[in-house]
Design a protein around this motif. Structure first.
Motif, PDB file in Angstrom:
ATOM      1  N   ARG A 151       0.806  -1.231   0.000  1.00 49.73           N
ATOM      2  CA  ARG A 151       0.000   0.000   0.000  1.00 49.73           C
ATOM      3  C   ARG A 151       0.838   1.280   0.000  1.00 49.73           C
ATOM      4  N   ASN A 152       2.034   1.220  -0.568  1.00 49.03           N
ATOM      5  CA  ASN A 152       2.831   2.429  -0.736  1.00 49.03           C
ATOM      6  C   ASN A 152       2.202   3.316  -1.809  1.00 49.03           C
ATOM      7  N   ALA A 153       2.397   4.622  -1.690  1.00 51.55           N
ATOM      8  CA  ALA A 153       1.868   5.558  -2.672  1.00 51.55           C
ATOM      9  C   ALA A 153       2.781   5.608  -3.896  1.00 51.55           C
ATOM     10  N   TYR A 154       2.184   5.922  -5.042  1.00 57.11           N
ATOM     11  CA  TYR A 154       2.975   6.109  -6.258  1.00 57.11           C
ATOM     12  C   TYR A 154       2.238   7.072  -7.180  1.00 57.11           C
ATOM     13  N   LEU A 155       2.965   7.636  -8.137  1.00 54.34           N
ATOM     14  CA  LEU A 155       2.395   8.515  -9.150  1.00 54.34           C
ATOM     15  C   LEU A 155       2.486   7.796 -10.486  1.00 54.34           C
ATOM     16  N   ASP A 156       1.354   7.543 -11.092  1.00 55.60           N
ATOM     17  CA  ASP A 156       1.311   6.799 -12.345  1.00 55.60           C
ATOM     18  C   ASP A 156       1.657   7.722 -13.510  1.00 55.60           C
ATOM     19  N   THR A 157       2.770   7.466 -14.141  1.00 54.41           N
ATOM     20  CA  THR A 157       3.177   8.259 -15.305  1.00 54.41           C
ATOM     21  C   THR A 157       3.186   7.401 -16.574  1.00 54.41           C
ATOM     22  N   SER A 158       2.580   6.218 -16.508  1.00 54.37           N
ATOM     23  CA  SER A 158       2.524   5.338 -17.675  1.00 54.37           C
ATOM     24  C   SER A 158       1.639   5.962 -18.744  1.00 54.37           C
ATOM     25  N   THR A 159       1.890   5.618 -19.998  1.00 52.37           N
ATOM     26  CA  THR A 159       1.137   6.211 -21.098  1.00 52.37           C
ATOM     27  C   THR A 159      -0.315   5.737 -21.143  1.00 52.37           C
ATOM     28  N   ASN A 160      -0.573   4.529 -20.628  1.00 53.14           N
ATOM     29  CA  ASN A 160      -1.928   3.977 -20.707  1.00 53.14           C
ATOM     30  C   ASN A 160      -2.602   3.813 -19.344  1.00 53.14           C
ATOM     31  N   ARG A 161      -2.113   4.553 -18.368  1.00 52.40           N
ATOM     32  CA  ARG A 161      -2.703   4.526 -17.021  1.00 52.40           C
ATOM     33  C   ARG A 161      -2.813   3.099 -16.473  1.00 52.40           C
ATOM     34  N   SER A 162      -1.766   2.326 -16.649  1.00 52.49           N
ATOM     35  CA  SER A 162      -1.832   0.906 -16.302  1.00 52.49           C
ATOM     36  C   SER A 162      -1.075   0.534 -15.025  1.00 52.49           C
ATOM     37  N   ARG A 163      -0.421   1.500 -14.420  1.00 51.38           N
ATOM     38  CA  ARG A 163       0.394   1.164 -13.245  1.00 51.38           C
ATOM     39  C   ARG A 163      -0.477   0.744 -12.071  1.00 51.38           C
ATOM     40  N   ARG A 164      -0.046  -0.325 -11.363  1.00 55.67           N
ATOM     41  CA  ARG A 164      -0.805  -0.839 -10.228  1.00 55.67           C
ATOM     42  C   ARG A 164       0.070  -1.045  -8.996  1.00 55.67           C
ATOM     43  N   TYR A 165       1.384  -0.970  -9.184  1.00 52.16           N
ATOM     44  CA  TYR A 165       2.297  -1.263  -8.084  1.00 52.16           C
ATOM     45  C   TYR A 165       3.312  -0.129  -7.916  1.00 52.16           C
ATOM     46  N   CYS A 166       3.838  -0.011  -6.692  1.00 48.29           N
ATOM     47  CA  CYS A 166       4.761   1.085  -6.403  1.00 48.29           C
ATOM     48  C   CYS A 166       6.163   0.829  -6.937  1.00 48.29           C
ATOM     49  N   SER A 167       6.482  -0.439  -7.223  1.00 48.67           N
ATOM     50  CA  SER A 167       7.843  -0.770  -7.656  1.00 48.67           C
ATOM     51  C   SER A 167       7.832  -2.072  -8.440  1.00 48.67           C
TER      52      SER A 167
END
Length: 212
Positions: A151-167
């Protein structure tokens, strides 16, 4: 310094605690100073009193991410706006020591804070950076890692808004866990199928024996 850089201040502070794991690295003034990264002049302002103040701001920033992750855009924005009002900054054009190949200053926007303490300075920069990221990319770009119990925070900068994990580490761990879960499910199904087949075979033998 680019405005996008400032949003990392918010992520660093939020991730100094892992509630689900019972971990909190924000326990000393030294830990507070480390959050400032290369901004050592601001870090030197930190005192022991900032530890408690930083934790309070951290909880409020996490609430912004939690609201965004839960799909409540209005609440996320309202929570962030309350931080912006409480911890204002003064945008300034800055060149610092950065020069182009012709020796001209590389002008860029800089967030100048005028804090009464280290917490106020950090909170102002973190909130403004997060606000720029939110308005530029959307509230749904603020996420919390899906790899429980992270549950760490992250900023999604992927082109297709697909990020789900912090690392990458959490992504790999989640993929391995999902693979193992599929294998267990397949094994359970095969086991149930085998038992059903044996039961049917036994029933057929019993019927045949009775017919005789």
């Amino acid at each position: 310094m680019e405005l996008a850089y400032y949003s990392d201040y918010a992520v660093r502070l939020v991730n100094s605690e892992e509630p689900a794991r019972g971990k909190d690295s924000l326990t000393s003034v030294e830990a507070v100073r480390e959050l400032f990264g290369g901004n050592q002049s601001a870090a030197r302002r930190a005192t022991d009193a900032d530890v408690t103040r930083f934790r309070s701001v951290r909880a409020r920033l996490r609430a912004v991410f939690e609201a965004a992750d839960g799909g409540d855009e209005t609440l996320s924005v309202d929570l962030l706006n309350s931080l912006l009002l409480e911890f204002p900054v003064s945008p300034q054009i800055s060149g610092h020591d950065h020069r182009d190949e012709d020796g001209r200053p590389l002008w860029h926007m800089h967030l100048a804070d005028h804090p009464s303490n280290a917490t106020a300075g950090y909170a102002a920069i973190a909130a403004m950076g997060l606000a720029f990221h939110l308005t530029e990319y959307g509230v749904d770009r603020l996420g919390l890692c899906e790899a429980a119990p992270c549950r760490n925070a992250y900023l999604d900068t992927s082109t297709n808004r697909s990020r789900r994990y912090c690392s990458d580490r959490c992504a790999t761990r989640a993929n391995v866990a999902a693979y193992r879960a599929r294998k267990r499910l397949e094994a359970d199904r095969a086991d149930r199928s085998e038992k059903t087949g044996l039961a049917a075979d036994s029933s057929q033998r019993s019927t045949a024996s009775g017919d005789r």
